[in-house]
Design an enzyme around this catalytic site. Structure first.
Site, mmCIF file in Angstrom:
data_model
loop_
_atom_site.group_PDB
_atom_site.id
_atom_site.type_symbol
_atom_site.label_atom_id
_atom_site.label_comp_id
_atom_site.label_asym_id
_atom_site.label_seq_id
_atom_site.Cartn_x
_atom_site.Cartn_y
_atom_site.Cartn_z
ATOM 1 C CD GLU A 231 -1.819 -2.361 1.407
ATOM 2 O OE1 GLU A 231 -0.672 -2.642 1.800
ATOM 3 O OE2 GLU A 231 -2.724 -3.205 1.277
ATOM 4 C CG HIS B 101 -11.612 -6.243 5.880
ATOM 5 N ND1 HIS B 101 -10.903 -6.880 6.861
ATOM 6 C CD2 HIS B 101 -10.903 -6.419 4.735
ATOM 7 C CE1 HIS B 101 -9.820 -7.437 6.335
ATOM 8 N NE2 HIS B 101 -9.793 -7.175 5.047
#
Lengths: 318, 328
Positions: free
Chosen positions: B61, B130
């Site tokens: 990321e 999430h």
């Protein structure tokens, strides 16, 4: 390397050295509003790498980045005025010592977060490749950054995508106050290149000819689409982490030893031995660099500060 | 010509049309290539544009966010898919210290025209790592623009504006909205950043809602209408810079304000809107403004607990009734 290049490398190193020593004086005199990180003693790396870059090649650098800017062609005045927080600085006083930019000559930023310039340089190289140019990006960073995740993620990605980027790790033996031998799993950071299936080399970063040769090879790979290279240039940080750091964490005798292997002195002796330079030529070059640095310092001190409300230019307001 | 398509199709169409128009636009991220992305947002784009412009990346990321910065500085217009807003934390330095700041600290010598796309919010038992709605972190970072569309039309118009903008834009995709259908013009169009939309007009109370909360609020407004309560629903669409004027106009009309958002209460978008209204239209407020947010807790896995902590249409309606019953 021809004689003109040999002299040019010396000039660049002298320019960096004299500019940094001027900044040390300016700092002591209260003209620099924060503690700057000076590059003295590491000049051979910036000089040896940047001498071969084209003006349209780009670099990212670090909190200790004044030398890279000068080596890439930033006028001393613009660098010193920025470090002194003046309107005439390369970023109009918005950036400062850790955030120097001049994109029209490829200085895409000295970045204050350790490691953060590595992925940015990787992205610059990605653009260069996607735009089908033969331009090259260089990322300067320290031994400290080589222990940061940004190093791993960037080298892996640059290798996978075969990007035209050169990773130059300046191992100055200290990440702030922590010695490299206490913090790093490998003896040679250059060996880490093996993890990314790219060439890695470790050179004496105080010998500009070694840095130059390593860069030459890396550049030729990058320009011809063969991908990235890791160069570790071993040097020594002869100043504290920042101006005012007494660096009491050094090993005894370490600094004296490092001072004896000064990059400018090494290159000067070499050029004299090779008959390229006489002692008086060196004195003249040093005097010229010193005069330029003094002039730049005077320019900076005489320059106005930016107006306070300029702080809000470039920031969206509700 | 408008036709009824799903949110995800509208988003994809916006990206496709921008890629057709501008060769500097490309998409990078984990699985954006032949796989077509985690939620199929880029399905079919790789077949059209190739892997050079639909760049699959490793799960890095930080490097995704950082290479996007570097490429953007060089004149490209990257769309970096960080997949889930929760994963953006691995890239926070590049997003908040680099993308957000480089244009400023360089005194405008470089610009960073990129889009960070992230899915956000609750879906079904995605649990603690999430289900995040952490956009207030980005709102709190000068230099970033933040967009959260609630309809297919807005999804398309806002992705086009985000791509064309010269500053970094955080583009949030609510997971519950991907399959929602709505009318969307086929031709490219841009919805300007920083412009809210009144999604339903009303006279008794203003709801400022974002993302999936817009739909919840419209459902609640429908139910409340049967009780004789007229609710106006405003979707800022751009969370930073937000459209304060439209919100003030509405509150001056209704005199009551409820902020409904999926982020947390403290220093969140809802608290900001209430502060803004109190600072600028205190005299118009007939009752103390309130906010309905996700409860201040890590998001639990088990459905009864998960449902308990998030807003829903019934809770929105209850919050409206409670506000209107509170002392003027």
């Amino acid at each position: 390397m021809d004689n003109a290049m040999k002299v040019r490398l010396l000039e660049t190193m002298l320019n960096i050295r004299k500019a940094e020593l001027q900044l040390a004086i300016l700092y002591k005199n209260g003209k620099v509003p924060c503690a700057a990180h000076l590059y003295e003693g590491q000049e051979a790396i910036a000089a040896g790498v940047c001498a071969q870059l084209r003006v349209d090649d780009c670099l990212t650098s670090t909190h200790r980045g004044h030398g890279h800017c000068i080596a890439k062609g930033m006028p001393m005045k613009e660098m010193i005025a920025e470090v002194c927080a003046r309107k005439t600085g390369c970023c109009g006083g918005k950036g400062g010592t850790m955030h120097l930019f001049k994109p029209d000559i490829g200085v895409m930023g000295t970045i204050g977060i350790v490691g953060a310039g590595i992925p940015v340089a990787t992205g610059i190289a990605l653009a260069m490749k996607m735009q089908k140019t033969d331009r090259v990006a260089v990322s300067f960073f320290g031994d400290g950054a080589a222990n940061n995740g940004a190093f791993h993620e960037s080298l892996n990605l640059a290798s996978v995508w075969k990007l035209p980027v050169i990773f130059v790790c300046e191992n100055n033996r200290y990440a702030t106050s922590v010695a490299v031998w206490r913090s790093t799993s490998v003896e040679k950071i250059g060996d880490r290149a093996a993890s990314y299936s790219i060439p890695g080399v470790t050179v004496d970063g105080n010998c500009v000819d070694e840095v130059y040769a390593a860069t030459e090879a890396a550049l030729s790979r990058a320009r011809t689409g063969q991908g990235p290279t890791l160069i570790e240039a071993v040097t020594y940080r002869v100043r504290g982490h920042y101006e005012g750091d007494d660096a009491a964490y050094r090993k005894q005798g370490e600094l004296t030893e490092a001072r004896e292997h000064d990059p400018i002195e090494y290159w000067k002796q070499k050029l004299i031995e090779d008959g390229v330079l006489r002692e008086e030529d060196f004195a003249a070059l040093a005097a010229k660099a010193e005069a330029e640095a003094e002039e730049a310092a005077a320019f900076a001190v005489d320059s106005p500060f930016p107006a306070p409300e300029e702080a809000l230019i470039l920031t969206a307001q509700i | 010509m408008a036709r009824r398509i799903r949110f995800i199709e509208a988003l994809r169409e916006g990206m496709r049309q921008e890629m057709e128009r501008d060769p500097s636009v490309f998409i990078m991220g984990e699985g954006v290539g032949p796989h077509g992305s985690a939620f199929k947002q880029t399905d079919g784009l790789c077949a059209q544009f190739g892997e050079e412009r639909l760049r699959d990346t490793p799960i890095s990321e930080l490097a995704i966010a950082g290479t996007a910065v570097g490429a953007a500085m060089m004149g490209m217009r990257p769309i970096a898919d960080l997949m889930w807003i929760d994963f953006s934390m691995l890239a926070m330095d590049q997003i908040c210290n680099q993308a957000a700041k480089l244009r400023y600290i360089s005194n405008g010598q470089v610009k960073v025209p990129l889009v960070y796309r992230m899915s956000t919010g609750k879906s079904k038992s995605n649990a603690a790592h999430h289900s995040g709605s952490f956009y207030s972190w980005f709102i709190n970072t000068p230099g970033l623009k933040v967009v959260l569309p609630s309809t297919p039309n807005d999804a398309k118009g806002l992705i086009i504006s985000a791509i064309r903008d010269d500053d970094p834009v955080i583009y949030l995709e609510h997971k519950l909205l991907f399959n929602v259908r709505g009318d969307v013009p086929e031709e490219p169009f841009a919805i300007p950043l920083g412009v809210a939309e009144v999604k339903r007009e009303g006279t008794d109370l203003t709801i400022v809602a974002t993302g999936a909360m817009v739909g919840f609020s419209l459902t609640a407004a429908e139910a409340l209408a049967k009780e004789g309560i007229s609710v106006e629903v405003i979707d800022p669409r751009t969370l930073m810079p937000y459209d304060g004027a439209t919100i003030l106009t509405s509150v001056r009309k209704t005199g009551n304000l409820l902020c409904v958002e999926e982020g947390f209460r403290y220093c969140g978008f809802g608290s900001e809107i209430i502060a803004f209204v109190v600072e600028n239209a205190m005299d118009s407020l007939r009752r103390p403004p309130r906010q309905l947010t996700t409860m201040h807790t890590t998001i639990p896995f088990s459905p009864p607990m998960e449902d308990y902590v998030f807003p829903n249409p019934e809770r929105v309606a209850a919050a409206v009734r409670a506000l209107l019953k509170s002392e003027a």
